[in-house]
Design an enzyme around this catalytic site. Structure first.
Site, mmCIF file in Angstrom:
data_model
loop_
_atom_site.group_PDB
_atom_site.id
_atom_site.type_symbol
_atom_site.label_atom_id
_atom_site.label_comp_id
_atom_site.label_asym_id
_atom_site.label_seq_id
_atom_site.Cartn_x
_atom_site.Cartn_y
_atom_site.Cartn_z
ATOM 1 N N ASP A 132 0.848 -1.185 0.000
ATOM 2 C CA ASP A 132 0.000 0.000 0.000
ATOM 3 C C ASP A 132 0.895 1.250 0.000
ATOM 4 O OD1 ASP A 132 -3.033 0.785 1.176
ATOM 5 O OD2 ASP A 132 -1.443 2.176 1.773
ATOM 6 N N ILE A 133 0.517 2.216 -0.823
ATOM 7 C CA ILE A 133 1.301 3.455 -0.896
ATOM 8 C C ILE A 133 1.082 4.254 0.404
ATOM 9 C CG2 ILE A 133 1.684 5.615 -2.176
ATOM 10 C CD1 ILE A 133 0.545 4.196 -4.641
ATOM 11 N N GLU A 191 -5.269 2.176 -3.453
ATOM 12 C CA GLU A 191 -3.816 2.285 -3.594
ATOM 13 C C GLU A 191 -3.148 1.099 -2.922
ATOM 14 O OE1 GLU A 191 -5.236 2.754 -0.581
ATOM 15 O OE2 GLU A 191 -3.491 3.856 0.207
HETATM 16 N N1 LIG Z 1 -5.925 9.612 -7.110
HETATM 17 C C1 LIG Z 1 -6.505 8.495 -6.706
HETATM 18 N N2 LIG Z 1 -6.767 8.346 -5.391
HETATM 19 C C2 LIG Z 1 -7.339 7.205 -4.968
HETATM 20 C C3 LIG Z 1 -7.660 6.157 -5.870
HETATM 21 N N3 LIG Z 1 -8.199 5.137 -5.145
HETATM 22 C C4 LIG Z 1 -8.205 5.529 -3.852
HETATM 23 N N4 LIG Z 1 -7.674 6.754 -3.725
HETATM 24 C C5 LIG Z 1 -7.489 7.561 -2.491
HETATM 25 O O1 LIG Z 1 -6.459 6.971 -1.715
HETATM 26 C C6 LIG Z 1 -6.598 7.446 -0.372
HETATM 27 C C7 LIG Z 1 -6.234 6.337 0.590
HETATM 28 O O2 LIG Z 1 -6.061 6.892 1.833
HETATM 29 P P1 LIG Z 1 -5.990 6.060 3.173
HETATM 30 O O3 LIG Z 1 -6.478 4.662 2.951
HETATM 31 O O4 LIG Z 1 -6.639 6.873 4.235
HETATM 32 O O5 LIG Z 1 -4.504 5.893 3.517
HETATM 33 P P2 LIG Z 1 -3.192 6.729 3.206
HETATM 34 O O6 LIG Z 1 -3.406 8.191 3.136
HETATM 35 O O7 LIG Z 1 -2.557 6.104 1.997
HETATM 36 O O8 LIG Z 1 -2.315 6.446 4.488
HETATM 37 P P3 LIG Z 1 -1.664 5.100 4.969
HETATM 38 O O9 LIG Z 1 -2.165 3.990 4.111
HETATM 39 O O10 LIG Z 1 -2.104 4.964 6.383
HETATM 40 O O11 LIG Z 1 -0.196 5.312 4.823
HETATM 41 C C8 LIG Z 1 -8.020 7.927 -0.230
HETATM 42 O O12 LIG Z 1 -8.018 9.318 -0.064
HETATM 43 C C9 LIG Z 1 -8.680 7.564 -1.573
HETATM 44 O O13 LIG Z 1 -9.617 8.523 -1.978
HETATM 45 C C10 LIG Z 1 -7.403 6.372 -7.263
HETATM 46 O O14 LIG Z 1 -7.663 5.535 -8.117
HETATM 47 N N5 LIG Z 1 -6.817 7.554 -7.623
#
Ligand SMILES: Nc1nc2c(ncn2[C@@H]2O[C@H](COP(=O)(O)OP(=O)(O)OP(=O)(O)O)[C@@H](O)[C@H]2O)c(=O)[nH]1
Length: 458
Positions: free
Chosen positions: A335-336, A378
């Site tokens: 996970d990013i 992500e």
């Molecule tokens: N640009 C973009 N954003 C996405 C996509 N799918 C999901 N997201 C966003 O990815 C974010 C994931 O955030 P979180 O799961 O809270 O976690 P994080 O900010 O990566 O933090 P940690 O995982 O705790 O390091 C959310 O804001 C989603 O809206 C996509 O296809 N494109």
């Protein structure tokens, strides 16, 4: 579970008016005190019956599995054969549906469960007959146990059938949805791996270094044929021919490994034979790639990873192969880090670009025989056939380092650095792949918790 919710009310009504009525609850209270101490006898009979079948033994014959499943069956019996109130109904029904879903994931043949269930029923009846219940009560008790077991099993069957059909549909659409171009590229990589394997092998034989018997099976080509070819290519005739030629090649290798004192001339002949078989396979692979290209018109998605819905048939196949061969697969869940922040600061389009580039690193870091899924927004899931957790952790670490070095160029001369966290788990021997998946997920959670940008093993 939402899909069955509209049936829930009907089922609940049926259960309340036919099975768990106040009168039946009294009978059930008596039944459960009689059967309770002997549930394990009944469970033993069930597993003896199930393990008598060779196809079931393939995925159930392990002490760990047997003990876990025995415990679950005992709990299940104790649950359905005890009095129930209205408020417990929804949970009871939900549980039967979940059991059906687990059976579908394990791919246990349902007729087998039906048969073994007959033994459970008979076991329960015998215990009741041997008790000191009077005849009238006994008939009532047997009728009730029969109705409850039948209804519960029919519900389990319903959920099982639903999920099996769904799995089959997803396996089919995995073939249809993967871009023909991507598969064709993958086949090109496999072809070149096969010829690399061939030249290395011939060199090893001719320089008297010897060849490992499983070298072809363990090569990327061998892994791809065994684990992936059928699931992603629709041409059964071509893949059948490829498998046949691979068997011939394996037979040649066996000969070479077992007849070390063959004269050099004979060894050359075998190497020629191997070359011929490999060339034929190469040709068949090209045919396969061409036919896929001819049929391809699908656009690539953002990450060009496989969609999550196609995960079930893959994990099911890998689990069955691991149970049958003892060669475990491993999972990497990644996970990013702080992706939300990237979206918030640079905008959603920049987020998409980051996602695309991170996925590209992931795609390129794994073997062609591995699977890369887009698990969530992500979050990616990698399935690595025939790999230990340690090997998977190495792959994860390589990806981590590459992602850490990645500089994503954005508009207006801006750029962003990212990192990823990884959870690694080896198949844990349970026929329900969700258990292994959960372990990888928990390891990922722990990687996040420990500060991110790291690999954690379950
Ligand atoms: N640009 C973009 N954003 C996405 C996509 N799918 C999901 N997201 C966003 O990815 C974010 C994931 O955030 P979180 O799961 O809270 O976690 P994080 O900010 O990566 O933090 P940690 O995982 O705790 O390091 C959310 O804001 C989603 O809206 C996509 O296809 N494109």
């Amino acid at each position: 579970m939402r899909r069955l919710n509209r049936h829930m009310k009907g089922l609940e009504k049926f259960y309340l008016t036919n099975l768990y009525t106040p009168e039946n609850n009294k009978v059930l209270a008596e039944i459960s005190t009689i059967i309770q101490p002997r549930y394990m006898d009944v469970v033993d009979v069930f597993y003896r019956e199930l393990l008598g079948d060779t196809s079931a033994r393939q995925f159930l014959d392990s002490e760990q599995v047997e003990n876990r499943l025995k415990g679950s069956l005992k709990d299940w019996l104790a649950d359905i054969l005890s009095p129930k109130e209205r408020y417990e109904m929804e949970h009871l029904i939900e549980r039967q549906l979940q059991i059906g879903q687990v059976h579908a994931r394990i791919d246990v043949p349902m007729p087998l469960v039906d048969n073994a269930m007959l033994m459970v029923k008979n076991g329960c009846f015998e215990i009741l007959v041997e008790s000191d219940m009077d005849r009238e009560h006994l008939a009532e008790a047997i009728r009730l146990v029969n109705s409850i077991l039948e209804s519960s099993l029919s519900m389990i069957n319903q959920a099982y059938m639903h999920d099996m059909v769904e799995n089959e549909r997803n396996a089919m659409s995995l073939r249809l949805n993967l871009s023909g171009q991507d598969i064709a590229l993958e086949i090109e990589r496999i072809r070149s791996d096969l010829f690399n394997w061939l030249s290395d092998s011939i060199f090893q034989v001719m320089s008297a270094q010897g060849l490992a018997e499983d070298s072809l099976q363990r090569s990327e080509f061998g892994l791809w044929v065994n684990h992936k070819m059928d699931l992603i290519t629709p041409q059964a005739d071509l893949s059948g021919k490829i498998k046949h030629r691979m068997d011939l090649l394996s037979a040649d290798i066996r000969h070479l490994t077992h007849q070390a004192d063959d004269p050099v001339q004979r060894q050359k002949e075998i190497c020629n034979q191997m070359s011929k078989a490999a060339n034929e396979i190469g040709w068949l692979l090209s045919e396969l790639a061409n036919s896929l290209l001819a049929n391809s018109s699908k656009e690539d998605s953002l990450t060009r990873l496989i969609e999550r819905k196609h995960m079930a048939p893959v994990l099911q196949k890998e689990t069955q192969m691991a149970l049958a061969t003892g060669n475990d697969y491993s999972l990497i869940m990644c996970d990013i880090d702080h992706f939300k922040r990237i979206n918030d600061i640079y905008g959603h389009a920049a987020g998409d670009l980051v996602l695309e580039q991170a996925a590209k690193v992931v795609r390129h870091a794994v073997r062609v025989s591995d699977y890369s899924f887009r698990y969530g927004g992500e979050e990616f899931l990698l399935v690595l056939p025939e790999s230990s957790a340690e090997q998977a952790a190495e792959v994860a670490e390589q990806i981590r380092q590459k992602v850490e070095k990645l500089v994503v160029e954005l508009e207006s001369q801006r750029s962003v650095n990212i990192s990823m966290s990884f959870g690694v788990a080896q198949f844990n021997g349970h026929p329900d792949y969700m258990r292994s998946l959960k372990n990888a997920d928990m390891a990922l959670y722990s990687a996040k918790h420990q500060g991110r940008n790291r690999v954690v093993m379950a």
